[in-house]
Motif scaffolding. Sequence first.
Motif, PDB file in Angstrom:
ATOM      1  N   GLY A   1      -8.865  32.485  93.276  1.00 15.42           N
ATOM      2  CA  GLY A   1      -8.043  34.035  93.604  1.00 15.42           C
ATOM      3  C   GLY A   1      -8.160  35.598  94.296  1.00 15.42           C
ATOM      4  O   GLY A   1      -8.120  37.038  93.903  1.00 15.42           O
ATOM      5  N   GLY A   2      -9.382  35.619  94.709  1.00 18.60           N
ATOM      6  CA  GLY A   2     -11.024  36.182  94.291  1.00 18.60           C
ATOM      7  C   GLY A   2     -10.543  36.688  96.360  1.00 18.60           C
ATOM      8  O   GLY A   2      -9.795  35.890  97.017  1.00 18.60           O
ATOM      9  N   GLY A   3     -11.259  38.137  96.334  1.00 18.56           N
ATOM     10  CA  GLY A   3     -10.573  38.298  97.666  1.00 18.56           C
ATOM     11  C   GLY A   3     -11.898  37.691  98.270  1.00 18.56           C
ATOM     12  O   GLY A   3     -12.337  37.271  98.973  1.00 18.56           O
ATOM     13  N   PHE A   4     -10.865  38.778 100.170  1.00 16.49           N
ATOM     14  CA  PHE A   4     -12.146  38.184 101.409  1.00 16.49           C
ATOM     15  C   PHE A   4     -13.112  39.284 100.952  1.00 16.49           C
ATOM     16  O   PHE A   4     -13.496  40.107 100.285  1.00 16.49           O
ATOM     17  N   THR A   5     -14.682  38.970 101.847  1.00 19.66           N
ATOM     18  CA  THR A   5     -15.685  39.299 101.806  1.00 19.66           C
ATOM     19  C   THR A   5     -15.738  40.833 102.843  1.00 19.66           C
ATOM     20  O   THR A   5     -15.393  39.713 103.705  1.00 19.66           O
ATOM     21  N   PRO A   6     -15.846  41.865 102.493  1.00 15.42           N
ATOM     22  CA  PRO A   6     -15.203  42.821 104.174  1.00 15.42           C
ATOM     23  C   PRO A   6     -16.739  42.857 105.131  1.00 15.42           C
ATOM     24  O   PRO A   6     -17.986  42.095 104.919  1.00 15.42           O
TER      25      PRO A   6
ATOM     26  N   VAL B   1     -17.099  22.827  99.045  1.00 20.59           N
ATOM     27  CA  VAL B   1     -16.528  24.403  99.543  1.00 20.59           C
ATOM     28  C   VAL B   1     -15.136  23.798 100.763  1.00 20.59           C
ATOM     29  O   VAL B   1     -15.801  23.637 102.252  1.00 20.59           O
ATOM     30  N   PRO B   2     -14.003  23.731 100.238  1.00 19.68           N
ATOM     31  CA  PRO B   2     -13.129  22.898 101.615  1.00 19.68           C
ATOM     32  C   PRO B   2     -13.202  24.055 102.118  1.00 19.68           C
ATOM     33  O   PRO B   2     -13.061  24.833 102.561  1.00 19.68           O
ATOM     34  N   HIS B   3     -12.165  23.430 103.500  1.00 18.31           N
ATOM     35  CA  HIS B   3     -11.991  24.633 104.503  1.00 18.31           C
ATOM     36  C   HIS B   3     -10.837  25.255 104.437  1.00 18.31           C
ATOM     37  O   HIS B   3     -10.784  26.457 104.592  1.00 18.31           O
ATOM     38  N   ASP B   4     -10.077  25.545 103.251  1.00 15.15           N
ATOM     39  CA  ASP B   4      -8.967  26.830 102.554  1.00 15.15           C
ATOM     40  C   ASP B   4      -9.822  28.170 101.886  1.00 15.15           C
ATOM     41  O   ASP B   4      -9.634  28.667 102.443  1.00 15.15           O
ATOM     42  N   ILE B   5     -11.142  27.361 101.189  1.00 12.94           N
ATOM     43  CA  ILE B   5     -11.944  28.647 101.856  1.00 12.94           C
ATOM     44  C   ILE B   5     -13.320  28.399 102.685  1.00 12.94           C
ATOM     45  O   ILE B   5     -13.170  30.164 102.682  1.00 12.94           O
ATOM     46  N   GLY B   6     -13.326  27.681 102.740  1.00 12.45           N
ATOM     47  CA  GLY B   6     -14.809  28.495 104.273  1.00 12.45           C
ATOM     48  C   GLY B   6     -15.242  29.110 103.636  1.00 12.45           C
ATOM     49  O   GLY B   6     -16.166  29.045 103.025  1.00 12.45           O
ATOM     50  N   GLY B   7     -16.706  29.509 104.616  1.00 14.67           N
ATOM     51  CA  GLY B   7     -17.945  30.098 104.508  1.00 14.67           C
ATOM     52  C   GLY B   7     -17.434  31.240 105.283  1.00 14.67           C
ATOM     53  O   GLY B   7     -16.416  31.754 105.568  1.00 14.67           O
ATOM     54  N   MET B   8     -19.330  31.400 105.202  1.00 14.98           N
ATOM     55  CA  MET B   8     -19.037  33.166 105.761  1.00 14.98           C
ATOM     56  C   MET B   8     -18.914  32.960 107.541  1.00 14.98           C
ATOM     57  O   MET B   8     -18.490  32.360 107.863  1.00 14.98           O
TER      58      MET B   8
ATOM     59  N   GLY C   1     -18.032  25.943 107.706  1.00 17.41           N
ATOM     60  CA  GLY C   1     -17.305  25.056 106.818  1.00 17.41           C
ATOM     61  C   GLY C   1     -16.442  23.872 107.748  1.00 17.41           C
ATOM     62  O   GLY C   1     -16.373  24.078 108.348  1.00 17.41           O
ATOM     63  N   PRO C   2     -15.983  22.819 106.573  1.00 18.97           N
ATOM     64  CA  PRO C   2     -16.335  22.748 104.750  1.00 18.97           C
ATOM     65  C   PRO C   2     -17.567  22.743 105.279  1.00 18.97           C
ATOM     66  O   PRO C   2     -18.385  22.020 105.834  1.00 18.97           O
ATOM     67  N   PHE C   3     -18.640  22.735 104.144  1.00 19.54           N
ATOM     68  CA  PHE C   3     -19.386  22.786 103.632  1.00 19.54           C
ATOM     69  C   PHE C   3     -19.033  21.118 101.757  1.00 19.54           C
ATOM     70  O   PHE C   3     -18.563  21.534 101.630  1.00 19.54           O
ATOM     71  N   ALA C   4     -20.587  20.843 101.962  1.00 16.98           N
ATOM     72  CA  ALA C   4     -20.501  20.023 100.850  1.00 16.98           C
ATOM     73  C   ALA C   4     -21.274  20.845  99.346  1.00 16.98           C
ATOM     74  O   ALA C   4     -22.387  21.446 100.296  1.00 16.98           O
ATOM     75  N   ALA C   5     -21.934  20.185  98.866  1.00 18.94           N
ATOM     76  CA  ALA C   5     -22.532  21.496  97.162  1.00 18.94           C
ATOM     77  C   ALA C   5     -23.805  20.612  98.077  1.00 18.94           C
ATOM     78  O   ALA C   5     -23.871  19.519  98.256  1.00 18.94           O
ATOM     79  N   GLY C   6     -25.021  21.639  98.563  1.00 24.35           N
ATOM     80  CA  GLY C   6     -26.223  21.586  98.758  1.00 24.35           C
ATOM     81  C   GLY C   6     -26.486  21.668  99.931  1.00 24.35           C
ATOM     82  O   GLY C   6     -27.904  22.197 100.625  1.00 24.35           O
TER      83      GLY C   6
ATOM     84  N   ALA D   1     -11.046  34.808 101.736  1.00 24.08           N
ATOM     85  CA  ALA D   1     -10.244  35.119 100.503  1.00 24.08           C
ATOM     86  C   ALA D   1     -10.662  33.576  99.881  1.00 24.08           C
ATOM     87  O   ALA D   1     -10.802  32.044 100.719  1.00 24.08           O
ATOM     88  N   ASN D   2     -10.241  33.245  98.326  1.00 27.81           N
ATOM     89  CA  ASN D   2     -10.233  31.907  97.826  1.00 27.81           C
ATOM     90  C   ASN D   2      -8.773  31.909  97.183  1.00 27.81           C
ATOM     91  O   ASN D   2      -8.787  32.537  96.195  1.00 27.81           O
TER      92      ASN D   2
END
Length: 276
Positions: free
Chosen positions: A117-122, A147-154, A194-199, A214-215
Amino acid sequence: MRHLDELDTHYPLDPADVTYFRENGHVVTRALATRETVDEVRPHVDDATQSLRWDRRSLEDRDTYGRAFVQAANVHRHSPVVERFALARRFARVAAELLGVAGVRLYHDQALYKEPGGGFTPWHQDQVYWPLDTDDTITMWMPLVDVPHDIGGMVFADSSWRHRNLGEHVIGDASHEYFEALVRDRGFALSSHGPFAAGDATFHRGWTLHSAPANPTSTMRSVLTVIYYADGARVGPADHPARQLDLALWLGNAAPGSLADSNPLLWHESWAATDR
Ligand SMILES: O=C(O)CCC(=O)C(=O)O
């Protein structure tokens, strides 16, 4: 801790990735750490993050920046395991080779845990905060969980680093509004890896404009970042409140113009012969 030995080994960069980074100011490196290593280290980084986080208010009580992630700096000081991981030669050498510099020093590390539920990074540029007289700065951003597609990376604005300081905006609602319009008006192409695997890890330059979604999931997006700058860099002017604070926090209030050599050297090309 047998898996941690890989942290002294060399990760060979694909020359195409170096070229891509030098053009765009960001790149992804897959499996920079193995899942086994990350699984060993993650509980220690989790502990460090909870013990060193500087904002303990609940998610609802925080502002946009605060809702983006739980933040804890210099988690490497928390335990020898986290230190071994965060200050790994393997990661620092990739940072130096991407920048094309002889060596890199630690600026600081930072855990950035985006809660369920965390917000987006501006949108922001990291280097606005850094009183360093060099553009050779780089951040490694490594998820410690898949990190799945729903969250994504930067989301990175390609080649935006070439414009250097695009506005003295520290991260928040105003930076988001300003840079969102700027990205649209200047027609920057946007990339995400993204998506990413751990590492897996992304690397981005200090002036690369970026944001993150956001998450919406029910799992924590646990990320460790490490910020490096080129060995030999000098302290820059602390001519902004954010840079004044950073000067005190990460550079020991050193005099502008002096060598920024109080932070540890994490990799130097003269060490390459002893890398495994
Ligand atoms: O993890 C995020 O959401 C943003 C991270 C970031 O801005 C950075 O590492 O520079």
